[in-house]
Design an enzyme around this catalytic site. Structure first.
Site, PDB file in Angstrom:
ATOM      1  N   GLY A 311       1.933  19.636  60.835  1.00  0.00           N
ATOM      2  CA  GLY A 311       1.142  19.229  61.985  1.00  0.00           C
ATOM      3  C   GLY A 311       1.968  19.503  63.216  1.00  0.00           C
ATOM      4  O   GLY A 311       3.046  20.095  63.128  1.00  0.00           O
ATOM      5  N   ASP A 312       1.443  19.107  64.371  1.00  0.00           N
ATOM      6  CA  ASP A 312       2.137  19.320  65.653  1.00  0.00           C
ATOM      7  C   ASP A 312       2.713  20.738  65.753  1.00  0.00           C
ATOM      8  O   ASP A 312       1.975  21.685  65.904  1.00  0.00           O
ATOM      9  CB  ASP A 312       3.222  18.259  65.865  1.00  0.00           C
TER      10      ASP A 312
END
Lengths: 725, 725
Positions: A311-312
């Site tokens: 993620g991110d």
């Protein structure tokens, strides 16, 4: 059974006693800090593993502020501007969030920017426009009146995306951080040096939890500080003149702004990817994985494990891509928003273990007076559990502020139950796989393997209009006793359809990468698919499968599916379509009206023998057709519900012409499912509903037993001790 | 007021006394026979005009049966057949009705037939296929496996379309009639000769009611004797090798089967017409009108009027086309299914009078025990009356069996009322026109004038899915105090937008001729339209106006409309669309939720200042936008209702930036409308609803009076005797 293990606790300072109690109660064997929290020394000394979040491209903000010309960039596109005379001024930053972006003035704008005439689809000659740094306007000198123009330009990301999000959403007030770009050798070397120093200074850390490596997925905010654009898969924030130049050296040709800006669609996964974009992905993945490996190697050098957050800043790692294995990462952790996102994590190859971060986060949006975090936790768990039984994540955990969770004792007890159930599953399956039939199910689209469990998604597991009736396909599949793979049209063109595939699913809106767009008028692929079905394969189309208006058909596989969609050109054909009154195998467990989600209006019968199993206002929602020895099923949409899991499961067995075999480890009640671990001799039967359920467990068509399950219960049965009759 | 006139009665033999009574009661000044009935001598001797139906191409069945090689033809296309090997047999007549069609074996099939590879869109080399007359199969010798193929071929129409319809629908049992083709000189000369003889033998006939001239619109039936294809505008049944050869001589190039078959869409009006098809229309209209004139001249020679029925064999006459005026026909009669179809008749130029055949037909489908013909008659009348007030047909009438009507005395009384009201309208308006503002409304599509009042239609006034939300546009317009014209993109390219046009409406599904398809990426037309709106014009888009996926926009006029439609490529853009809470001029008379018909999902805001007036589940149904000095309105759909008439009327005035002027002859209550005949000094106020209504009649913004209207009432007010305050 072990009462400890496989569980990661989010740490919080100042409540050490409570944290210790929870470590015990939930059986945690690891604690971690989050982005924005620090692990207290005392907790780090406990006899559990310590994870620490490491923000590769923004841990050293001194570096960021002193090297502003090495910050990360993003390609942006101005609004559409219509020329009302021959001179057109375009305020390129109009509508963007000025605290997020700063226009790049350090590079040759005539090389890296493009002004586009969106009437003609042509770039405007660079001599015909100029940029005024003072008012940030591009002026086109000889515009064509009433044409619309856009400016594609590069801007520095002067506020880190995740931090900005937390500031604006969760009212954080820490100083604004900026992400630096590893494409610059100087910065890259600094990243390694800084990491090494950090590793040296943090001997108490067992696991470095990279969040993540180098580039964030695309998010841009508007001038009202609201999200303007989000693409969890987006690569528009991983670009820079230096990267484009490096690309040119490797790939032998220049990329232009339009290759990233893509008419303003920014190569959303819904777009059929261009060759240039695929090349860029390949290039960037190579770069990211090569340098991520160096970070991982450093961790190993200091005796620490390296974990990656999916993620991110995950862009370029692509766990199902070519280069991921090269990183040598020990583990991946990701957010579990559903069964599909669980499988997205648990199926990742080349890692020692995977970990799921379950919902809800211990944040005030759920943990407030009147909130019901227990309900959310149970529903999240039960939806993920189906997928866990097929392929478990190795570990679980939660995120957020423990102090908030502690205010909900019922929730604290429920997490204990969930953790116990999770460990029990691992205990009973011992790393083996539940029974699956011999045929595989393949999800077919323009992306294939690299987007395994990621089809038709916009922002991870978030609900969106126009996708939920398709995401249902993978959500249903994520917990089914079936081997699933994700294949592309290119795969079929290059390798044909592999022997073990029994059913192919094509699901998506016309024109998208998921449905396939022009691939369906590419003879090579369609001819292979038609022949394969004719000779016995199964094809399931959802929404607008094989759609491309061409030569009298909208669905190019209309002859296979037995249905097509009315695009107003065949209104003159009189419809005599009627819903079939015969009972059908696919509908045997449907007792209420079927939920087709957004469905797809105006689908009609083209085949003489197509059976229409469900219609609404004269439009087909569900149909079946025999094509040679093969079979096809059409579904207008299939959002995730227990009934739809069963509907799709039966559709798959019917399409595969394996109706008899469905009873091999099967439960009669669609609120229940089972998983048979034949190697360990354990069978799990689960109740996915919040009500007590009676179900019949089948080991095969001729052996079954009746059982009762409590709401959400998982019941384990030993083979040999069951009461099959 | 005259109690007689402007009314045509359908005759029926055997009930002469009743017929005479009805002539008196309904004030008929003409009687006519229908297809299938004969006028009794006694009735013909009455002092009323006598119309007699004349079936130009099938009155002489002896000719038909003795000249079977001169029957009319139709282009047909076989089913799609998928090759499973290199040899493919196609049963070309599979699925067709064998009593309707007989395969043409008299002409060179290699010239006039085509075998198409529908994968590649190419015709198969004529050497690669053969036709077996015995089993009626085409065999392709070297097919590409898994490609789909179709055969386009010519078939004789061995059963006249209208007669077949009546046989199969109304259980007629007369001998099957076949239509002969005037393209053959021998047949053509016979048609004239036969007509002349008939004229000579029928001195009692005053009006020859041609039903109609030479070619029927396209209908084909399937092998279950059900309608398979119907296109009220279709030219596929007006073709033959002889006509194609004649075309080649005139136009200088060859037409192929595919020019007619058109991928199996048969040039439905929803298809953007190809150059070849437009040339064919031009050619055929020339031929039909030239020869229709000869028929008309003959009638005149024998002192009879010539009337044309707008329906059945109307193909090629095109009352709004180039050649219609040449025919010299005296009058046109057509079926009135709605306000739009009334205007379709009443606006026809070059005729002495027009006549409307109102509903219901005196047929058993309505006139049976439990049926309510009175209700149907009133509703039909009231819907048509709006249009009559704008441009009346000169005469009215009914069709069917009088004996059936006589069984419903209430109906008989109601028709008397309607006829009286009709004559009263004519009396009060004396051929003048009601007040309209100075600006015109233009309906813009690919067809323009030739399809005046015929936009988005499939089978005349019949209700169809996917059209009723667009047909609503012309139905609403048909009764509005506005001058309406129908213009094409070509018109705009050639002549620009004429000064008197205030508002342009573009309504239809993407890809269709009504929306415009590729015309919207043709700079010439769009640039003119954008400039025109910017400088003060009004644009109203319905459904998918200006839709064509190109350069970041689906609606090419998104910048004008302020909205676009989500085609899955902009899901990544976060929507902050909210319905406007301001009161808006357009919505001032809306008190309930608006009926957008089928509407159009996924429309979203693109303009910063677009006002969203109505939304459903986040999608825009109605919005307004200022563009320069001009304005645009978007509507997702607008089926015909009284409320929607008002909605569109207000949208037009708003788009034209003439809000103040709307009060010039206006009624407040949307169930009511008014028409002000300033030249005769009469104002009509109508109640379109079946309930009593109170309304305020405005002569302008500052003068008004309150009035009450009985259900469906029309109230006449003398200017000068009104009570405007």
């Amino acid at each position: 059974m072990k009462k400890k293990g496989r569980f990661t606790l989010p740490a919080e300072s100042g409540i050490d006693k409570e944290v210790k109690k929870l470590i015990d109660k939930w059986g945690a064997d690891a604690i971690r800090n989050s982005d924005g929290t620090k692990l207290p020394k005392e907790l780090m000394d406990l006899a559990v593993k310590v994870y620490t979040t490491y923000l590769t491209v923004r841990n050293d903000q001194e570096w960021a502020y002193s090297h502003k010309n090495q910050l990360q960039m993003q390609y942006l596109m101005s609004k559409h501007n219509i020329a009302t005379s021959e001179v057109l001024d375009i305020d390129i930053m109009e509508g963007f969030f000025h605290r997020q972006f700063e226009v790049d003035k350090n590079h040759d704008i005539k090389r890296y920017w493009e002004v586009y005439d969106r009437n003609t689809g042509e770039a405007v000659d660079t001599a015909s426009w100029d940029f005024n740094e003072g008012n940030q306007k591009v002026t086109i000198k000889n515009a064509k009146p009433w044409h619309r123009y856009t400016v594609s330009f590069l801007a520095y990301q002067v506020w880190d995306t995740t931090q900005m999000y937390n500031h604006l959403t969760n009212n954080w007030t820490t100083p604004e951080e900026m992400p630096y770009d590893a494409i610059h050798e100087e910065t890259r070397e600094h990243i390694f040096k800084y990491l090494e120093q950090w590793l040296r200074e943090n001997p108490g850390v067992d696991v470095v939890r990279f969040t993540t490596f180098f580039y964030h997925f695309t998010i841009s905010y508007n001038d009202k500080q609201k999200e303007n654009f989000v693409d969890w898969f987006g690569y528009s924030a991983s670009v820079s003149p230096e990267a484009m130049d490096a690309f040119e050296k490797v790939k032998g040709y220049k990329l232009m702004a339009e290759n990233f800006v893509d008419e303003g669609y920014f190569n959303s996964p819904f777009r059929v990817p261009s060759k240039e974009y695929l090349d860029w992905l390949d290039f960037l993945q190579g770069f990211v994985c090569e340098n991520a490996k160096k970070c991982v190697d450093l961790c190993h050098k200091y005796g620490k494990e390296a974990m990656m957050f999916l993620g991110d800043n995950w862009i370029g790692t692509e766990p199902y891509g070519e280069y991921f294995g090269n990183i040598g990462i020990d583990s991946v952790v990701g957010s579990v928003g559903s069964g599909a996102t669980l499988r997205l994590i648990s199926d990742i190859p080349h890692v020692k273990f995977t970990e799921g971060r379950f919902l809800p986060y211990f944040f005030p949006d759920t943990f407030h007076e009147g909130g019901n975090p227990t309900k959310e936790a149970v529903e999240n768990w039960v939806q993920a559990r189906r997928a866990i039984l097929r392929k478990p994540v190795d570990r679980m955990g939660y995120g957020g502020y423990l102090s908030l969770a502690l205010k909900f004792p019922e929730f604290v007890d429920k997490v204990e139950e969930i953790a116990t159930e999770f460990r029990e599953i691992h205990n009973n399956i011992s790393g083996t796989k539940a029974y699956v039939p011999k045929f595989k199910v393949a999800v077919l689209n323009s992306w294939g393997k690299i987007r395994s469990w990621q089809t038709n998604m916009v922002a991870h597991a978030l609900w969106y209009k126009k996708i939920y009736s398709y995401v249902g396909v993978i959500e249903c599949l994520s917990g089914m006793p079936l081997d699933v793979e994700f294949i592309s049209f290119q795969d079929i063109k290059e390798k044909g359809i592999s022997e073990d595939i029994g059913v192919i699913i094509n699901a998506g809106d016309a024109g998208t990468a998921w449905s396939g767009h022009k691939f369906w008028i590419d003879d090579e692929a369609t001819v292979i698919i038609k022949e394969w079905v004719y000779k016995g394969g199964g094809f399931i189309g959802v929404g607008e499968p094989s759609a491309y208006q061409h030569q009298g058909r909208y669905f190019q596989l209309a002859d296979v599916l037995g249905v097509d969609r009315e695009m107003s050109f065949t209104l003159n054909y009189t419809r005599h379509d009627k819903q079939s009154e015969e009972k059908h195998f696919i509908l045997e467990d449907q007792f209420e009206s079927i939920d087709f989600g957004e469905g797809m209006k105006y689908v009609y019968k083209t085949g003489d023998d197509t059976k229409l199993l469900s219609m609404d206002k004269g439009d087909v929602n569900l149909s079946v057709n025999q094509f040679g020895k093969g079979r096809a099923v059409y579904l207008s949409g299939i959002p995730y519900t227990s009934e739809n899991v069963r509907l799709l499961y039966r559709a798959i067995y019917w399409a595969a012409t394996k109706e008899e075999e469905i009873y091999n480890w099967f439960t009669s009640n669609s609120n229940t499912e089972c998983a048979a671990y034949l190697e360990t001799g354990n069978i799990a039967v689960i109740n996915n509903s919040n009500e007590e359920q009676k179900t019949i467990l089948y080991s095969d068509k001729n052996h079954h037993q009746v059982m009762n399950l409590q709401p959400y219960e998982i019941k384990w049965i030993k083979i040999g001790q069951e009461h099959l009759i």
